[in-house]
Design a protein around this motif. Sequence first.
Motif, PDB file in Angstrom:
ATOM      1  N   GLU A  59       0.835  -1.202   0.000  1.00 41.35           N
ATOM      2  CA  GLU A  59       0.000   0.000   0.000  1.00 41.35           C
ATOM      3  C   GLU A  59       0.866   1.247   0.000  1.00 41.35           C
ATOM      4  OE1 GLU A  59      -3.263   0.639  -0.145  1.00 41.35           O
ATOM      5  OE2 GLU A  59      -3.719  -1.465  -0.436  1.00 41.35           O
ATOM      6  N   GLN A  60       0.258   2.341  -0.414  1.00 45.00           N
ATOM      7  CA  GLN A  60       0.946   3.628  -0.362  1.00 45.00           C
ATOM      8  C   GLN A  60       1.079   4.066   1.095  1.00 45.00           C
ATOM      9  OE1 GLN A  60      -1.684   3.065  -2.372  1.00 45.00           O
ATOM     10  NE2 GLN A  60      -1.321   3.935  -4.402  1.00 45.00           N
ATOM     11  N   GLU A  61       2.189   4.640   1.390  1.00 41.91           N
ATOM     12  CA  GLU A  61       2.449   5.070   2.764  1.00 41.91           C
ATOM     13  C   GLU A  61       2.094   6.546   2.890  1.00 41.91           C
ATOM     14  OE1 GLU A  61       3.167   3.216   5.145  1.00 41.91           O
ATOM     15  OE2 GLU A  61       3.604   4.685   6.691  1.00 41.91           O
ATOM     16  N   ALA A  62       0.819   6.803   3.083  1.00 41.40           N
ATOM     17  CA  ALA A  62       0.372   8.195   3.139  1.00 41.40           C
ATOM     18  C   ALA A  62      -0.973   8.220   3.814  1.00 41.40           C
ATOM     19  CB  ALA A  62       0.248   8.786   1.737  1.00 41.40           C
ATOM     20  N   ASN A  63      -1.330   9.368   4.357  1.00 42.24           N
ATOM     21  CA  ASN A  63      -2.631   9.474   5.001  1.00 42.24           C
ATOM     22  C   ASN A  63      -3.534  10.348   4.157  1.00 42.24           C
ATOM     23  OD1 ASN A  63      -4.705   9.360   6.711  1.00 42.24           O
ATOM     24  ND2 ASN A  63      -3.658  10.278   8.464  1.00 42.24           N
ATOM     25  N   HIS A  64      -4.189   9.741   3.198  1.00 36.85           N
ATOM     26  CA  HIS A  64      -5.094  10.487   2.330  1.00 36.85           C
ATOM     27  C   HIS A  64      -6.540  10.146   2.642  1.00 36.85           C
ATOM     28  CE1 HIS A  64      -1.560  10.585  -0.714  1.00 36.85           C
ATOM     29  NE2 HIS A  64      -1.408  11.458   0.239  1.00 36.85           N
ATOM     30  N   ASN A  65      -6.795   9.732   3.872  1.00 35.39           N
ATOM     31  CA  ASN A  65      -8.170   9.348   4.159  1.00 35.39           C
ATOM     32  C   ASN A  65      -8.696  10.038   5.406  1.00 35.39           C
ATOM     33  OD1 ASN A  65     -10.508   8.029   3.561  1.00 35.39           O
ATOM     34  ND2 ASN A  65      -9.962   6.137   4.605  1.00 35.39           N
ATOM     35  N   GLY A  66      -8.080  11.135   5.769  1.00 39.49           N
ATOM     36  CA  GLY A  66      -8.587  11.827   6.941  1.00 39.49           C
ATOM     37  C   GLY A  66      -9.906  12.513   6.656  1.00 39.49           C
ATOM     38  N   PRO A  67     -10.618  12.908   7.691  1.00 35.63           N
ATOM     39  CA  PRO A  67     -11.914  13.547   7.478  1.00 35.63           C
ATOM     40  C   PRO A  67     -11.802  14.987   6.993  1.00 35.63           C
ATOM     41  CG  PRO A  67     -11.429  13.397   9.814  1.00 35.63           C
ATOM     42  CD  PRO A  67     -10.336  12.668   9.120  1.00 35.63           C
ATOM     43  N   ASP A  68     -10.661  15.605   7.228  1.00 34.65           N
ATOM     44  CA  ASP A  68     -10.529  17.018   6.929  1.00 34.65           C
ATOM     45  C   ASP A  68      -9.901  17.211   5.559  1.00 34.65           C
ATOM     46  OD1 ASP A  68      -8.486  19.695   8.101  1.00 34.65           O
ATOM     47  OD2 ASP A  68     -10.598  19.739   7.530  1.00 34.65           O
ATOM     48  N   PHE A  69     -10.560  17.977   4.698  1.00 35.31           N
ATOM     49  CA  PHE A  69     -10.067  18.122   3.326  1.00 35.31           C
ATOM     50  C   PHE A  69      -8.699  18.779   3.294  1.00 35.31           C
ATOM     51  CE2 PHE A  69      -9.886  18.607  -1.087  1.00 35.31           C
ATOM     52  CZ  PHE A  69      -9.482  19.902  -1.375  1.00 35.31           C
ATOM     53  N   LEU A  70      -8.523  19.798   4.106  1.00 38.03           N
ATOM     54  CA  LEU A  70      -7.255  20.518   4.042  1.00 38.03           C
ATOM     55  C   LEU A  70      -6.090  19.623   4.460  1.00 38.03           C
ATOM     56  CD1 LEU A  70      -6.052  23.176   3.340  1.00 38.03           C
ATOM     57  CD2 LEU A  70      -6.444  23.960   5.654  1.00 38.03           C
ATOM     58  N   ASP A  71      -6.330  18.796   5.475  1.00 36.88           N
ATOM     59  CA  ASP A  71      -5.271  17.872   5.894  1.00 36.88           C
ATOM     60  C   ASP A  71      -4.935  16.899   4.782  1.00 36.88           C
ATOM     61  OD1 ASP A  71      -6.406  17.582   9.337  1.00 36.88           O
ATOM     62  OD2 ASP A  71      -5.107  19.024   8.312  1.00 36.88           O
ATOM     63  N   ARG A  72      -5.974  16.380   4.166  1.00 33.70           N
ATOM     64  CA  ARG A  72      -5.741  15.431   3.074  1.00 33.70           C
ATOM     65  C   ARG A  72      -4.951  16.101   1.965  1.00 33.70           C
ATOM     66  NH1 ARG A  72     -11.286  13.938   3.173  1.00 33.70           N
ATOM     67  NH2 ARG A  72     -11.649  14.930   1.163  1.00 33.70           N
ATOM     68  N   PHE A  73      -5.342  17.333   1.675  1.00 31.59           N
ATOM     69  CA  PHE A  73      -4.682  18.054   0.592  1.00 31.59           C
ATOM     70  C   PHE A  73      -3.208  18.258   0.898  1.00 31.59           C
ATOM     71  CE2 PHE A  73      -4.890  20.664  -3.102  1.00 31.59           C
ATOM     72  CZ  PHE A  73      -3.888  21.600  -2.928  1.00 31.59           C
ATOM     73  N   THR A  74      -2.924  18.676   2.109  1.00 30.96           N
ATOM     74  CA  THR A  74      -1.524  18.902   2.479  1.00 30.96           C
ATOM     75  C   THR A  74      -0.722  17.618   2.387  1.00 30.96           C
ATOM     76  OG1 THR A  74      -2.479  20.367   4.118  1.00 30.96           O
ATOM     77  CG2 THR A  74      -0.113  20.045   4.201  1.00 30.96           C
ATOM     78  N   GLU A  75      -1.289  16.567   2.927  1.00 28.53           N
ATOM     79  CA  GLU A  75      -0.606  15.275   2.880  1.00 28.53           C
ATOM     80  C   GLU A  75      -0.333  14.854   1.442  1.00 28.53           C
ATOM     81  OE1 GLU A  75       0.420  13.981   6.468  1.00 28.53           O
ATOM     82  OE2 GLU A  75       0.232  12.487   4.885  1.00 28.53           O
TER      83      GLU A  75
END
Lengths: 166, 593
Positions: free
Chosen positions: B451-467
């Motif tokens: 799997e990709q090692e990243a957190n692209h599934n958080g509830p907050d859009f801005l956090d996902r975007f930054t990640e």
Amino acid sequence: MVQNHHRGCHRQGNHETVGESKEKRPKFFINDHVDILIEILKRLDCRSLCVAASVCRLWCTIARNDSLWENLCFRHASPPPTSVRSVVLALGGYKRLYMGCVRPVRRRLGRARRASWAGDEVQLSLSLFCVDYYERLGGSNSNGRLVVGESSPSSSLMFLCKPVNV
Amino acid sequence: MKRDHREISGATDYSSGSGSRVDSSSLANSIKGKLWEDDQDAGGMDELLAVLGYKVRSSDMANVAQKLEMLEMVMGTAQEDGISHLSSDTVHRNPSDLSGWVQSMLTELNGPPTPNLDPVLTTSDSNSSNPQQNQSQPRVFSDDSEYDLRAIPGVAAYPPPKSDSDPESTRKRVKTSMSSSGYGPDSSFSSPQENGIPGAVTESSTRPIVLVDSQEAGVRLVHTLMACAEAVQQDNLKLADALVKHIGLLAASQTGAMRKVATYFAEALARRIYRIFPQDSLDPSYTDILQMHFYETCPYLKFAHFTANQAILEAFATANRVHVIDFGLKQGMQWPALMQALALRPGGPPAFRLTGIGPPQPDNTDALQQVGWKLAQLAETIGIEFEFRGFVANSLADLEPEMLDIRPPEVEVVAVNSVFELHRLLARPGGIEKVVSSIKAMKPRILTVVEQEANHNGPDFLDRFTEALHYYSSLFDSLEGSGVAPPSQDLAMSELYLGRQICNVVACEGMERVERHEPLSEWMSRMETEGFSPVHLGSNAYKQASMLLALFAGGDGYRVEEKNGCLMLGWHTRPLITTSAWRLATAETGAKS
């Protein structure tokens, strides 16, 4: 002396010094002793082997012999189990394995200089070689059986080197 | 804070604030000019620019913008030696005081003469005399269009008309530093200078010009991306729209990886703003092709395959019959290497059965079967007994283990393999639980997950975007730095492959958003909760992975790390993909077959 000289002209391709000093010794032409020739060629490195292949037709035939290339592949590694040979031959032969995979792998890993890797280079090369064969299983001939494309190298090995003409 | 001139388009009008937004569309100049004059708010700083660190009074905006354009024109056309003195023996004021800085720059540049510029002119109404006009910019460009040929200096592109200096322009593009487009002041304008610059230039007005610092521009670009994402999160679509256009221009000033990443993110943001969602259900064979190019260009997929194969090989040990279930067969590139290793196993090869799962093809061709044929051909060549079955499924959650014809573990050892497939199940509620219970029913000896090692599934859009921004920047960086000379098409296709992921992460929501990457810690806790225990990938896998990476020309940048028994491949300090292996915690330990 004239007779010997004619004989010398006939054997133009011999680079062996044995041929040059044949006046002093009993006549010995390396091409008469193919087994010795093979033993010598077995110990050459890749570049010398390729040069030897352009000496004469006999040498060319011998140099194309896969067993010489097998030696090249496993020179620094422990001798492989016998099953390896049938697999490699089926996948395209040792010369192709060497030129396409083992040589570039060795060259690149040589830069990294890890002694512990020496034995595994061939394993890795074999895996890449197999992937290469699989990728070349492209078209099918009229019988519907898949044939291996001979000409173009597969792109999965592009990262290793430029296209190799084997 | 923003003002919207586009009443024609029906947008709401924000009446407060001191900033301005401009638009270069087909609005009549008079409307624009009047609005501009009406809403002057002298003394207030423009808030948009303040965000980026520049202090400009909004009343000065047009003035400053024009001066910046003049400056840029001079910089662009002056001879090399004409401006070199600027870097050594001039004093420049703090660029955050944009107006003063520009003024000081222009004063410096008044000295050296500029070459003969193309004197294109249309009407103009220069009421105010421009003290600099005669000295450094005797010519003026009219910029009716973005790609006005007359913008090109010299007479070759467009022969000059007969008119001479003191030009007028009916519509000029005055670039503010925030908006991507200019607007044309009305001819009734008196305060701004008349010199305009052709519109084809980029946003260079936000950059310090002499000390060209592309890192600075890169930082600005990132800030603008973040500001746009924040605007989207706050549902402030007007601002987001303006920022997105600006990003496009900022990105054009960059080169290499940053440019590509920014372009893809800008496109994804634009899609989110305008609600033009990409269809995920594109032709699967197209995505396969893209993934093939990605496979060839960089080591990530090869790393995944080799490490997973090593784990499977070790799990198979001395089994006589083996069965691999591949959750995403695609082109089957993983299996030749495993088959070759099995063929050369001491003790001889086992009977090898492969079950491949794939999505339905739109043209009803049986792609899975074709892959199966190729693998069968390979198996015959190297002397392995081979059996293949393909299953078409829209989603892995639709799979029932009974369909797969699992044979008892004494007869056959099962391995389940998933490369970049499990995260998609997180889009449906209950999806992942169903699949994990199916896997448990298959009673595998080993389960390999990449799997990709990243957190692209958080509830907050801005956090996902930054990640996502950080993750894909590293990924694109590695593509760029790989240094191998692949045909450029390979690189472009690989980038497109990643670009589609970016689009999905940023622009889609709900069931559409399938690229729900989660880091290793999340997967580990999930698997352990579901009753799996980790299998440590051994030193063999680590060695193979290191050798593989050393083969790639950019090998210095790639790093293999071991963490909790799992292997991670990363670019410099950033781990990017992770291979992990699992077995059932309650599996019989003594069972051998």
